[in-house]
Design a protein around this motif. Structure first.
Motif, PDB file in Angstrom:
ATOM      1  N   SER A   1     -15.593 -25.785 -47.235  1.00 56.11           N
ATOM      2  CA  SER A   1     -14.235 -25.909 -46.819  1.00 56.11           C
ATOM      3  C   SER A   1     -14.373 -24.205 -46.139  1.00 56.11           C
ATOM      4  O   SER A   1     -15.165 -23.290 -47.397  1.00 56.11           O
ATOM      5  CB  SER A   1     -13.181 -25.885 -47.707  1.00 56.11           C
ATOM      6  OG  SER A   1     -12.616 -26.761 -47.512  1.00 56.11           O
ATOM      7  N   LEU A   2     -13.886 -23.984 -45.437  1.00 54.35           N
ATOM      8  CA  LEU A   2     -13.757 -22.030 -45.258  1.00 54.35           C
ATOM      9  C   LEU A   2     -12.686 -21.885 -44.324  1.00 54.35           C
ATOM     10  O   LEU A   2     -11.985 -22.729 -43.521  1.00 54.35           O
ATOM     11  CB  LEU A   2     -15.151 -21.986 -43.883  1.00 54.35           C
ATOM     12  CG  LEU A   2     -15.925 -20.534 -44.000  1.00 54.35           C
ATOM     13  CD1 LEU A   2     -15.918 -19.843 -44.960  1.00 54.35           C
ATOM     14  CD2 LEU A   2     -16.764 -20.858 -42.584  1.00 54.35           C
ATOM     15  N   THR A   3     -12.245 -20.283 -44.029  1.00 55.74           N
ATOM     16  CA  THR A   3     -10.568 -19.726 -43.759  1.00 55.74           C
ATOM     17  C   THR A   3     -10.983 -19.097 -42.587  1.00 55.74           C
ATOM     18  O   THR A   3     -12.118 -17.961 -43.339  1.00 55.74           O
ATOM     19  CB  THR A   3      -9.511 -19.173 -44.689  1.00 55.74           C
ATOM     20  OG1 THR A   3      -9.569 -21.005 -45.613  1.00 55.74           O
ATOM     21  CG2 THR A   3      -8.502 -19.088 -44.153  1.00 55.74           C
TER      22      THR A   3
ATOM     23  N   PHE B   1      -8.866 -29.398 -39.892  1.00 54.42           N
ATOM     24  CA  PHE B   1      -7.882 -27.942 -39.509  1.00 54.42           C
ATOM     25  C   PHE B   1      -6.748 -27.773 -40.075  1.00 54.42           C
ATOM     26  O   PHE B   1      -5.934 -28.702 -39.361  1.00 54.42           O
ATOM     27  CB  PHE B   1      -8.887 -27.720 -38.157  1.00 54.42           C
ATOM     28  CG  PHE B   1      -9.913 -27.728 -38.575  1.00 54.42           C
ATOM     29  CD1 PHE B   1     -11.893 -27.612 -39.608  1.00 54.42           C
ATOM     30  CD2 PHE B   1     -10.873 -26.680 -37.155  1.00 54.42           C
ATOM     31  CE1 PHE B   1     -12.318 -27.867 -38.935  1.00 54.42           C
ATOM     32  CE2 PHE B   1     -12.227 -26.752 -36.934  1.00 54.42           C
ATOM     33  CZ  PHE B   1     -12.688 -27.629 -37.904  1.00 54.42           C
ATOM     34  N   THR B   2      -6.227 -26.542 -40.076  1.00 55.53           N
ATOM     35  CA  THR B   2      -4.352 -26.177 -39.726  1.00 55.53           C
ATOM     36  C   THR B   2      -4.786 -24.980 -39.739  1.00 55.53           C
ATOM     37  O   THR B   2      -5.792 -23.874 -40.650  1.00 55.53           O
ATOM     38  CB  THR B   2      -4.200 -26.691 -41.785  1.00 55.53           C
ATOM     39  OG1 THR B   2      -4.165 -27.452 -42.219  1.00 55.53           O
ATOM     40  CG2 THR B   2      -2.688 -26.085 -41.875  1.00 55.53           C
ATOM     41  N   ILE B   3      -3.979 -24.415 -39.529  1.00 55.41           N
ATOM     42  CA  ILE B   3      -3.968 -23.007 -38.605  1.00 55.41           C
ATOM     43  C   ILE B   3      -2.321 -22.674 -38.842  1.00 55.41           C
ATOM     44  O   ILE B   3      -1.327 -23.452 -39.037  1.00 55.41           O
ATOM     45  CB  ILE B   3      -3.358 -23.298 -36.377  1.00 55.41           C
ATOM     46  CG1 ILE B   3      -3.815 -21.338 -36.236  1.00 55.41           C
ATOM     47  CG2 ILE B   3      -2.842 -24.313 -36.388  1.00 55.41           C
ATOM     48  CD1 ILE B   3      -4.127 -21.684 -35.093  1.00 55.41           C
ATOM     49  N   SER B   4      -1.933 -21.245 -39.268  1.00 55.59           N
ATOM     50  CA  SER B   4      -1.278 -20.412 -39.658  1.00 55.59           C
ATOM     51  C   SER B   4      -1.037 -19.270 -39.563  1.00 55.59           C
ATOM     52  O   SER B   4      -2.107 -18.717 -39.298  1.00 55.59           O
ATOM     53  CB  SER B   4      -0.865 -21.005 -40.939  1.00 55.59           C
ATOM     54  OG  SER B   4      -1.904 -19.904 -41.677  1.00 55.59           O
ATOM     55  N   ARG B   5       0.200 -18.817 -38.712  1.00 56.51           N
ATOM     56  CA  ARG B   5       0.294 -16.940 -39.373  1.00 56.51           C
ATOM     57  C   ARG B   5       1.596 -16.539 -39.632  1.00 56.51           C
ATOM     58  O   ARG B   5       2.071 -17.162 -40.703  1.00 56.51           O
ATOM     59  CB  ARG B   5       0.694 -16.787 -37.097  1.00 56.51           C
ATOM     60  CG  ARG B   5       1.496 -17.698 -36.930  1.00 56.51           C
ATOM     61  CD  ARG B   5       1.579 -17.468 -35.154  1.00 56.51           C
ATOM     62  NE  ARG B   5       1.888 -16.542 -34.805  1.00 56.51           N
ATOM     63  CZ  ARG B   5       1.460 -15.790 -33.307  1.00 56.51           C
ATOM     64  NH1 ARG B   5       1.722 -16.983 -32.680  1.00 56.51           N
ATOM     65  NH2 ARG B   5       1.586 -14.855 -32.962  1.00 56.51           N
ATOM     66  N   ASP B   6       0.924 -15.328 -39.990  1.00 54.40           N
ATOM     67  CA  ASP B   6       1.461 -14.358 -40.992  1.00 54.40           C
ATOM     68  C   ASP B   6       1.851 -13.109 -39.714  1.00 54.40           C
ATOM     69  O   ASP B   6       1.342 -12.685 -39.683  1.00 54.40           O
ATOM     70  CB  ASP B   6       1.296 -14.083 -42.267  1.00 54.40           C
ATOM     71  CG  ASP B   6       1.965 -12.943 -43.294  1.00 54.40           C
ATOM     72  OD1 ASP B   6       2.871 -12.820 -42.367  1.00 54.40           O
ATOM     73  OD2 ASP B   6       1.426 -12.970 -43.903  1.00 54.40           O
TER      74      ASP B   6
ATOM     75  N   LEU C   1      -7.194 -19.846 -40.098  1.00 52.48           N
ATOM     76  CA  LEU C   1      -7.696 -21.234 -38.865  1.00 52.48           C
ATOM     77  C   LEU C   1      -8.305 -21.926 -41.139  1.00 52.48           C
ATOM     78  O   LEU C   1      -9.975 -21.448 -41.622  1.00 52.48           O
ATOM     79  CB  LEU C   1      -8.384 -21.622 -38.481  1.00 52.48           C
ATOM     80  CG  LEU C   1      -9.383 -22.733 -37.903  1.00 52.48           C
ATOM     81  CD1 LEU C   1      -7.819 -23.621 -37.137  1.00 52.48           C
ATOM     82  CD2 LEU C   1      -9.755 -23.144 -37.044  1.00 52.48           C
ATOM     83  N   GLN C   2      -7.675 -22.658 -41.908  1.00 51.47           N
ATOM     84  CA  GLN C   2      -8.389 -23.796 -42.565  1.00 51.47           C
ATOM     85  C   GLN C   2      -9.200 -24.804 -42.173  1.00 51.47           C
ATOM     86  O   GLN C   2      -9.024 -25.309 -41.518  1.00 51.47           O
ATOM     87  CB  GLN C   2      -7.172 -23.545 -43.629  1.00 51.47           C
ATOM     88  CG  GLN C   2      -6.030 -22.091 -44.250  1.00 51.47           C
ATOM     89  CD  GLN C   2      -5.244 -23.114 -44.856  1.00 51.47           C
ATOM     90  OE1 GLN C   2      -4.241 -23.605 -44.660  1.00 51.47           O
ATOM     91  NE2 GLN C   2      -5.711 -22.953 -46.704  1.00 51.47           N
ATOM     92  N   MET C   3      -9.974 -24.620 -42.358  1.00 51.90           N
ATOM     93  CA  MET C   3     -11.041 -25.820 -41.823  1.00 51.90           C
ATOM     94  C   MET C   3     -11.674 -26.672 -43.365  1.00 51.90           C
ATOM     95  O   MET C   3     -12.211 -26.170 -43.912  1.00 51.90           O
ATOM     96  CB  MET C   3     -12.107 -25.288 -41.448  1.00 51.90           C
ATOM     97  CG  MET C   3     -11.992 -24.102 -40.104  1.00 51.90           C
ATOM     98  SD  MET C   3     -13.429 -23.787 -38.817  1.00 51.90           S
ATOM     99  CE  MET C   3     -14.184 -22.533 -39.787  1.00 51.90           C
ATOM    100  N   SER C   4     -11.172 -27.489 -43.642  1.00 54.70           N
ATOM    101  CA  SER C   4     -11.729 -28.392 -44.345  1.00 54.70           C
ATOM    102  C   SER C   4     -12.579 -29.783 -44.247  1.00 54.70           C
ATOM    103  O   SER C   4     -12.548 -29.844 -43.023  1.00 54.70           O
ATOM    104  CB  SER C   4     -11.015 -28.462 -45.532  1.00 54.70           C
ATOM    105  OG  SER C   4      -9.852 -29.636 -44.985  1.00 54.70           O
TER     106      SER C   4
END
Length: 120
Positions: free
Chosen positions: A17-19, A66-71, A79-82
């Motif tokens: 995994s990598l973010t 993959f999961t995308i999110s924003r703050d 982008l969380q990649m697993s």
């Protein structure tokens, strides 16, 4: 000032995994997309997130991994990649645009990119 700066790339083993992070100054009301380009291939859309963060899109090749999110308070997009695969190896870019798509041509401001290499 409009600026996008990616970080978080690196070397990871298959299945790992990598973010990735994108510092998105001045893009509070814009969609942000993540794109990637492998050697010898065209740039392709990976994921995008609406300005509010309530809506997301993913390429079929990364759905479920993959999961995308924003703050928006921190002007950051992630982008969380697993379950990474060797075919995920590419330079990853974030980009800002007015259209909520994963089509590279719809985005006009780009970061410099960060390398992701998936290899044992």
């Amino acid at each position: 000032q409009l600026q996008l700066v990616e970080s978080g790339g690196g070397l990871v083993q298959p299945g790992g995994s990598l973010t990735l992070a994108c510092a998105a100054s001045g893009f509070r009301y814009s969609a942000i997309g993540w794109f990637r380009q492998a050697p010898g291939k065209d740039r392709e859309g990976v994921s995008s997130i609406s300005s509010s963060g309530r809506n997301t899109k993913y390429a079929d090749s990364v759905k479920g991994r993959f999961t995308i999110s924003r703050d928006n308070a921190k002007n950051m997009v992630y982008l969380q990649m697993s379950s990474l695969k060797p075919e995920d190896t590419a330079i990853y870019y974030c980009a800002g645009g007015l259209k909520f798509t994963i089509t590279p041509g719809d985005y006009n401001i780009w970061g410099q990119g960060t390398q992701v290499t998936v290899s044992s």
